[in-house]
Enzyme design. Sequence first.
Site, PDB file in Angstrom:
ATOM      1  N   SER A  75     -28.064  -6.858  30.225  1.00  0.00           N
ATOM      2  CA  SER A  75     -26.727  -6.307  29.961  1.00  0.00           C
ATOM      3  C   SER A  75     -26.074  -5.743  31.222  1.00  0.00           C
ATOM      4  O   SER A  75     -25.036  -5.085  31.124  1.00  0.00           O
ATOM      5  CB  SER A  75     -26.835  -5.206  28.909  1.00  0.00           C
ATOM      6  OG  SER A  75     -27.721  -4.209  29.372  1.00  0.00           O
TER       7      SER A  75
ATOM      8  N   THR B  45     -22.031  -2.806  33.878  1.00  0.00           N
ATOM      9  CA  THR B  45     -22.432  -3.504  32.659  1.00  0.00           C
ATOM     10  C   THR B  45     -21.860  -4.914  32.621  1.00  0.00           C
ATOM     11  O   THR B  45     -20.832  -5.182  33.251  1.00  0.00           O
ATOM     12  CB  THR B  45     -21.939  -2.733  31.403  1.00  0.00           C
ATOM     13  OG1 THR B  45     -22.425  -3.367  30.222  1.00  0.00           O
ATOM     14  CG2 THR B  45     -20.421  -2.667  31.325  1.00  0.00           C
TER      15      THR B  45
ATOM     16  N   GLY C 220     -18.150   0.073  23.358  1.00  0.00           N
ATOM     17  CA  GLY C 220     -17.043   0.431  24.239  1.00  0.00           C
ATOM     18  C   GLY C 220     -15.682   0.267  23.618  1.00  0.00           C
ATOM     19  O   GLY C 220     -14.712   0.908  24.056  1.00  0.00           O
TER      20      GLY C 220
ATOM     21  N   THR D 143     -25.405  -0.330  29.086  1.00  0.00           N
ATOM     22  CA  THR D 143     -24.809  -0.047  30.399  1.00  0.00           C
ATOM     23  C   THR D 143     -25.755   0.837  31.178  1.00  0.00           C
ATOM     24  O   THR D 143     -26.359   1.747  30.594  1.00  0.00           O
ATOM     25  CB  THR D 143     -23.475   0.725  30.208  1.00  0.00           C
ATOM     26  OG1 THR D 143     -22.592  -0.084  29.449  1.00  0.00           O
ATOM     27  CG2 THR D 143     -22.817   1.078  31.534  1.00  0.00           C
TER      28      THR D 143
ATOM     29  N   ARG E  84     -12.314  -9.506  27.762  1.00  0.00           N
ATOM     30  CA  ARG E  84     -12.514  -8.219  27.055  1.00  0.00           C
ATOM     31  C   ARG E  84     -13.056  -7.174  28.044  1.00  0.00           C
ATOM     32  O   ARG E  84     -13.989  -7.417  28.791  1.00  0.00           O
ATOM     33  CB  ARG E  84     -13.501  -8.421  25.908  1.00  0.00           C
ATOM     34  CG  ARG E  84     -13.869  -7.130  25.143  1.00  0.00           C
ATOM     35  CD  ARG E  84     -15.143  -6.504  25.648  1.00  0.00           C
ATOM     36  NE  ARG E  84     -15.604  -5.393  24.819  1.00  0.00           N
ATOM     37  CZ  ARG E  84     -16.574  -4.564  25.151  1.00  0.00           C
ATOM     38  NH1 ARG E  84     -17.210  -4.707  26.299  1.00  0.00           N
ATOM     39  NH2 ARG E  84     -16.931  -3.588  24.350  1.00  0.00           N
TER      40      ARG E  84
ATOM     41  N   THR F  50     -22.478   5.102  27.008  1.00  0.00           N
ATOM     42  CA  THR F  50     -22.991   3.753  26.758  1.00  0.00           C
ATOM     43  C   THR F  50     -22.825   3.485  25.263  1.00  0.00           C
ATOM     44  O   THR F  50     -22.735   4.421  24.469  1.00  0.00           O
ATOM     45  CB  THR F  50     -24.472   3.604  27.173  1.00  0.00           C
ATOM     46  OG1 THR F  50     -24.888   2.243  26.954  1.00  0.00           O
ATOM     47  CG2 THR F  50     -25.394   4.527  26.396  1.00  0.00           C
ATOM     48  N   GLY F  51     -22.772   2.207  24.887  1.00  0.00           N
ATOM     49  CA  GLY F  51     -22.628   1.873  23.477  1.00  0.00           C
ATOM     50  C   GLY F  51     -21.327   1.134  23.216  1.00  0.00           C
ATOM     51  O   GLY F  51     -20.745   0.546  24.133  1.00  0.00           O
TER      52      GLY F  51
ATOM     53  N   ASP G  19     -15.341   0.271  27.585  1.00  0.00           N
ATOM     54  CA  ASP G  19     -15.099   1.618  28.099  1.00  0.00           C
ATOM     55  C   ASP G  19     -15.531   1.800  29.548  1.00  0.00           C
ATOM     56  O   ASP G  19     -14.966   2.618  30.280  1.00  0.00           O
ATOM     57  CB  ASP G  19     -15.887   2.630  27.255  1.00  0.00           C
ATOM     58  CG  ASP G  19     -17.393   2.346  27.334  1.00  0.00           C
ATOM     59  OD1 ASP G  19     -17.797   1.193  27.055  1.00  0.00           O
ATOM     60  OD2 ASP G  19     -18.174   3.261  27.694  1.00  0.00           O
TER      61      ASP G  19
HETATM   62  N1  ASP Z   1     -20.201   0.274  26.741  1.00  0.00           N
HETATM   63  C1  ASP Z   1     -20.475  -1.109  27.058  1.00  0.00           C
HETATM   64  C2  ASP Z   1     -19.304  -1.948  26.637  1.00  0.00           C
HETATM   65  O1  ASP Z   1     -18.826  -1.793  25.540  1.00  0.00           O
HETATM   66  C3  ASP Z   1     -21.722  -1.627  26.435  1.00  0.00           C
HETATM   67  C4  ASP Z   1     -22.847  -0.649  26.265  1.00  0.00           C
HETATM   68  O2  ASP Z   1     -22.977   0.302  27.007  1.00  0.00           O
HETATM   69  O3  ASP Z   1     -23.659  -0.797  25.354  1.00  0.00           O
HETATM   70  O4  ASP Z   1     -18.888  -2.788  27.394  1.00  0.00           O
END
Ligand code: ASP
Length: 318
Positions: free
Chosen positions: A71, A192, A228, A174, A202, A225-226, A205
């Site tokens: 990732s 990321t 976004g 990320t 696309r 993270t997560g 965040d």
């Molecule tokens: N935040 C990142 C995104 O949405 C992905 C992640 O951190 O899991 O691009």
Amino acid sequence: MPIDTLEKPTALPRTRSYSTTNNTRPVALATWEFGRIACDQSIRLLLKGQSILDAVESGITAVEDDPNVNSVGLGGLPNAAGVVELDAALMLGPEHRAGSVAALTDIAHPISVARRILETLPHVMLVGESARRFALQQGFPTCNLLTPAAKSSYEKWLSTERQNPPIGPSNHDTITLLVRDDHQNLAAGCSTSGLAWKTPGRVGDSPIIGAGIYVDNEVGAAGATGNGDEIVKVALSYRVVIMMEKGATAQEACVEAIHYLTQKCGDHLTGGAAVIAIRSDGSIGNAATSSGFTRSRRWLYAVNLSGRTEVREGRYVD
Ligand code: ASP
């Protein structure tokens, strides 16, 4: 009412009363288990006397270079057109400077391009083909980021699902790294490949200052993270720093911000989200949504407070 009789808004107090401890050791805090090498590397550089920007950049490039992290950087899973598109951002507390790139292709170290923007341009963010052109002009080499393993996952997805995926446990993450040096300066960075099989172009965040990372050198630093597509709607990292400015501990600020994210975006928050923070006194916090994490995918972060990096399971919030 004449304008000059209106009450002036009172500024938030900006004293140095945020500090509760006087920890002068360097601190590094990073997302996920792969954050371990980022923390190790950044602390190593700080102890050698290198700058806080060197420490953050180098910690993050160590993860970008790892082909097994699917990732981030090399080995990152591609978008729906089979192209690895990378997002990264860097923010320096002293002078309040930032640089970021989004949807960058063919460049191994987007965090280094973000740093070059921070250091050389009067702008914060470059995107897509123009970001790539800037990187080439600056002498960054091109490279093929699509590893055989990522290509075969992509081909499998093409032959089975072929549609925009929900954000799930295994298709995003990320490296977000927060560092405080022994002069009590703060910096943050993240990198990321975003969400696997995303719609080309696309942007999540991560490269958005205030969403993926935010630093106020007098207050603290935060990074996310997560999911976004949801994190960006609540400017999650900025919210954590503002909560610390109002007097919350790093831990309280993270919990409040995740609680707010769940309240506002809970219905769409597939895959979950997490945030980490360092206050200017060196104390740390973290929190993750309790939804989106499972026994096989726990919320983990890496931290180096005393010279040794530990990976810990973080706090879940409803
Ligand atoms: N935040 C990142 C995104 O949405 C992905 C992640 O951190 O899991 O691009």
